[in-house]
Motif scaffolding. Structure first.
Motif, mmCIF file in Angstrom:
data_model
loop_
_atom_site.group_PDB
_atom_site.id
_atom_site.type_symbol
_atom_site.label_atom_id
_atom_site.label_comp_id
_atom_site.label_asym_id
_atom_site.label_seq_id
_atom_site.Cartn_x
_atom_site.Cartn_y
_atom_site.Cartn_z
ATOM 1 N N ARG B 140 0.846 -1.192 0.000
ATOM 2 C CA ARG B 140 0.000 0.000 0.000
ATOM 3 C C ARG B 140 0.880 1.239 0.000
ATOM 4 O O ARG B 140 1.977 1.217 0.550
ATOM 5 C CB ARG B 140 -0.885 0.052 1.253
ATOM 6 C CG ARG B 140 -1.726 -1.167 1.463
ATOM 7 C CD ARG B 140 -3.119 -0.991 0.916
ATOM 8 N NE ARG B 140 -3.885 -2.203 1.148
ATOM 9 C CZ ARG B 140 -4.249 -3.061 0.187
ATOM 10 N NH1 ARG B 140 -3.932 -2.821 -1.076
ATOM 11 N NH2 ARG B 140 -4.935 -4.140 0.497
ATOM 12 N N LEU B 171 -5.725 4.778 -10.783
ATOM 13 C CA LEU B 171 -6.554 3.575 -10.834
ATOM 14 C C LEU B 171 -7.578 3.638 -9.711
ATOM 15 O O LEU B 171 -7.255 3.937 -8.572
ATOM 16 C CB LEU B 171 -5.672 2.331 -10.644
ATOM 17 C CG LEU B 171 -6.409 0.990 -10.748
ATOM 18 C CD1 LEU B 171 -6.868 0.733 -12.169
ATOM 19 C CD2 LEU B 171 -5.519 -0.162 -10.283
ATOM 20 N N SER B 172 -8.843 3.352 -10.045
ATOM 21 C CA SER B 172 -9.882 3.375 -9.016
ATOM 22 C C SER B 172 -11.012 2.432 -9.409
ATOM 23 O O SER B 172 -10.999 1.851 -10.491
ATOM 24 C CB SER B 172 -10.403 4.796 -8.833
ATOM 25 O OG SER B 172 -11.309 4.839 -7.761
ATOM 26 N N ASN B 173 -11.984 2.284 -8.517
ATOM 27 C CA ASN B 173 -13.140 1.430 -8.830
ATOM 28 C C ASN B 173 -14.304 2.224 -9.412
ATOM 29 O O ASN B 173 -15.419 1.737 -9.494
ATOM 30 C CB ASN B 173 -13.574 0.632 -7.593
ATOM 31 C CG ASN B 173 -13.964 1.537 -6.444
ATOM 32 O OD1 ASN B 173 -13.582 2.703 -6.426
ATOM 33 N ND2 ASN B 173 -14.709 1.022 -5.497
ATOM 34 N N GLY B 174 -14.036 3.457 -9.811
ATOM 35 C CA GLY B 174 -15.056 4.278 -10.461
ATOM 36 C C GLY B 174 -14.405 5.556 -10.948
ATOM 37 O O GLY B 174 -13.366 5.960 -10.414
ATOM 38 N N GLY B 180 -12.903 5.019 -4.769
ATOM 39 C CA GLY B 180 -11.590 4.438 -4.559
ATOM 40 C C GLY B 180 -11.242 4.206 -3.106
ATOM 41 O O GLY B 180 -12.067 4.388 -2.214
ATOM 42 N N SER B 181 -9.996 3.804 -2.876
ATOM 43 C CA SER B 181 -9.492 3.560 -1.528
ATOM 44 C C SER B 181 -9.270 4.904 -0.855
ATOM 45 O O SER B 181 -9.229 5.949 -1.511
ATOM 46 C CB SER B 181 -8.175 2.803 -1.622
ATOM 47 O OG SER B 181 -7.253 3.570 -2.362
ATOM 48 N N GLU B 183 -6.553 6.091 0.448
ATOM 49 C CA GLU B 183 -5.314 6.736 -0.004
ATOM 50 C C GLU B 183 -5.491 7.292 -1.426
ATOM 51 O O GLU B 183 -4.969 8.346 -1.766
ATOM 52 C CB GLU B 183 -4.113 5.777 0.077
ATOM 53 C CG GLU B 183 -4.200 4.498 -0.749
ATOM 54 C CD GLU B 183 -4.839 3.326 -0.018
ATOM 55 O OE1 GLU B 183 -5.639 3.552 0.916
ATOM 56 O OE2 GLU B 183 -4.552 2.168 -0.403
ATOM 57 N N GLU B 204 -10.909 3.258 -14.439
ATOM 58 C CA GLU B 204 -11.218 1.913 -13.974
ATOM 59 C C GLU B 204 -10.280 0.919 -14.657
ATOM 60 O O GLU B 204 -9.800 1.159 -15.761
ATOM 61 C CB GLU B 204 -12.667 1.565 -14.291
ATOM 62 C CG GLU B 204 -13.644 2.433 -13.514
ATOM 63 C CD GLU B 204 -15.057 1.879 -13.574
ATOM 64 O OE1 GLU B 204 -15.319 0.841 -12.956
ATOM 65 O OE2 GLU B 204 -15.897 2.493 -14.258
ATOM 66 N N ALA B 205 -10.072 -0.211 -13.990
ATOM 67 C CA ALA B 205 -9.132 -1.204 -14.510
ATOM 68 C C ALA B 205 -9.515 -1.674 -15.913
ATOM 69 O O ALA B 205 -8.657 -2.048 -16.711
ATOM 70 C CB ALA B 205 -9.045 -2.394 -13.557
ATOM 71 N N ASP B 222 -2.245 -3.293 -5.818
ATOM 72 C CA ASP B 222 -3.284 -3.218 -6.852
ATOM 73 C C ASP B 222 -2.670 -3.193 -8.245
ATOM 74 O O ASP B 222 -3.222 -3.747 -9.190
ATOM 75 C CB ASP B 222 -4.143 -1.968 -6.649
ATOM 76 C CG ASP B 222 -4.715 -1.923 -5.239
ATOM 77 O OD1 ASP B 222 -5.191 -2.960 -4.762
ATOM 78 O OD2 ASP B 222 -4.655 -0.855 -4.617
#
Lengths: 324, 324
Positions: B140, B171-174, B180-181, B183, B204-205, B222
């Motif tokens: 992390r 990079l994020s989930n949206g 995202g996280s 951090e 997004e990935a 990640d």
């Protein structure tokens, strides 16, 4: 058995969900479907039970906003399921909204720390399935949550894929014990001692789709990265394959000759065949269909819900939690 | 310019590294290569400077163990580079060992919080490159570290890919800010204010390899998942393509007709073309070649080191850090 459908959530409107409901009904006429949505859009659905919902949840609504939208098809479908003790609810609406509504209205199973989003991914080598969780209900998860995910994944793989004693692995950046995030390392220790789980250690992301794991456990954020990277790579490669075939007249002819094989490949990778993701850990089968589901995709999501309800995954999880 | 090579790190033994050194030397006879390894295995390398190292680092050694192995080719190569002020060092040995040795012996650039592993990945849509970091030097990272990664990635994309004002994404989930996280969300806020970075928000990935990002910044764990999922999916699909073509006599003929296009696809996805990953943030160009590099792969790793040294990436980063 009764399955409740949010008819308004799909990006393709109620045409897709109506086609999905009809397709499923043809396969399983014995199952009761409850259609929740705008009555005027559902007026042609003779023979189905329709519940009126005037409103639709928008895609980017916050959790609290969503729950205030009591007249929306999404919240009404979940509420109807909870109040009438139905077996399952399916929606193609906003993931965040569906997660919040399901967790709060359906309620968590006793002892479950956090529900997880579970889905199948194709094993590209064996043609079988790999169950992956969590793929995005959480960001980071505690070691204890990861252990519960291992149990949920085991029950899912047994119920949906017919696996016996599914091989469970933890996603990590190396196969050795001691590799991975802090929470992953702690979960490894707990899982080694858990006799309900056929725990086989760590798996690297490169071996998830081509290895022999039946269940892969991960924190939600990393699961999301895993899933979306794979989707992205598959999509990118499909584009490259198309390009390779479109190169010239010979390659086009080559395509015609090998078309059947590539149709099979396309089918393997078709996200519609997965149908949707289960929110596991709540007191009913809650299935999130892809937002851009067409009729076939939505019918497959109902099929997943049906199979999970039929196998009694909620009851199995409740029973397993009682034994803990 | 002087580049130091650890000749003993490759899984394929010194045959691969020797072939790599010869291939690179043919392309760039003006560059001095220093070969570090067992003298008897390097006796046929006339015209090259050879430095004796009796020992080899094993793949799964811990960081402290590695540093004690002063006579190993890996530690000796890194130490030689540091002591003689060489421009670059290349090794195909254990990633962990190379990271520890480089960080401690070469030392971090002033102000750098944590070095990052950087690599290029092919953009499957444009045919260009995407620079991704960190892909596994850390697990992390803090928001401040992620911001430094954005700067390193920018310099890398400029130096290696010839990008001008590279588009940097997190990079994020949206895609929305606030996804995202923890951090990641904090890093988003910092990057918005950073005028050295052409920051374009989240990615997004699923869009990393098919979008228009030049640099993608992520925590090491990640990044590792992203990279390995992509590798796994690409490998799995290559297997499926082969299967589709091997289906019957017609599909085999189809392969022959479209072979040229698929050779291009294979080349795009060949990990050897990337060459290796840079450990960015230390006081020399430190390139980690793939462990299973063959001659071509190792020569490409030397090529990456050469290009980075030639463009003065270490000096650029030092200068940028002074200005901070």
């Amino acid at each position: 058995m009764k399955i409740v459908l949010d008819m308004m959530g799909s990006d393709h409107g109620s045409q897709a969900t109506k086609e999905g409901a009809r397709l499923f009904h043809k396969r399983h006429p014995e199952i009761d479907l409850v259609l929740v949505g705008k009555k005027d859009e559902l007026s042609d659905m003779d023979g189905f039970e329709v519940v009126e919902a005037e409103d639709v949840v928008e895609m980017d609504m916050g959790a609290i906003e969503v729950l205030r939208k009591k007249e929306s098809s999404l919240v009404k479908a979940v509420t109807y399921c909870a109040k009438n003790g139905c077996d399952a609810v399916v929606s193609a609406g906003s993931t965040g909204a569906f997660l919040s509504a399901s967790a709060i209205v359906l309620k968590k199973i006793n002892g479950i720390l956090r529900p997880a989003l579970v889905t199948n991914f194709p094993n590209l080598k064996t043609g079988g399935q790999v169950t992956i969780l969590d793929i995005g209900a959480s960001i980071r998860n505690t070691p204890e949550e990861l252990c519960q995910f291992a149990l949920m994944g085991t029950l899912y793989a047994e119920a949906v894929n017919g696996c016996r004693s599914p091989k469970v692995r933890l996603l990590s950046n190396g196969v050795e014990e001691g590799k991975g995030s802090d929470e992953g390392k702690a979960a490894y220790k707990l899982l080694k001692e858990d006799h309900l789980i056929n725990f086989q250690g760590n798996v690297e992301a490169s071996k998830v789709l081509t290895g022999d794991s039946d269940v892969v456990v991960t924190s939600g954020y990393d699961g999301n990265v895993l899933l979306k990277s794979t989707e992205g790579a598959a999509k990118g490669m499909s584009g490259l394959i198309k390009k390779a075939f479109m190169r010239n007249i010979f390659s086009k002819l080559g395509y015609l000759l090998s078309k059947k094989g590539f149709d099979g490949l396309k089918k393997t990778l078709d996200p519609r065949s997965t149908g949707g993701a289960l929110l596991c850990g709540v007191r009913a089968v809650a299935v999130k269909a892809h937002g851009n589901s067409d009729g076939l995709g939505f019918s497959n999501a109902i099929e997943v819900a049906y199979r999970l309800a039929n196998k009694g995954i909620v009851e199995s999880l409740e029973k397993a939690m009682e034994g803990k």
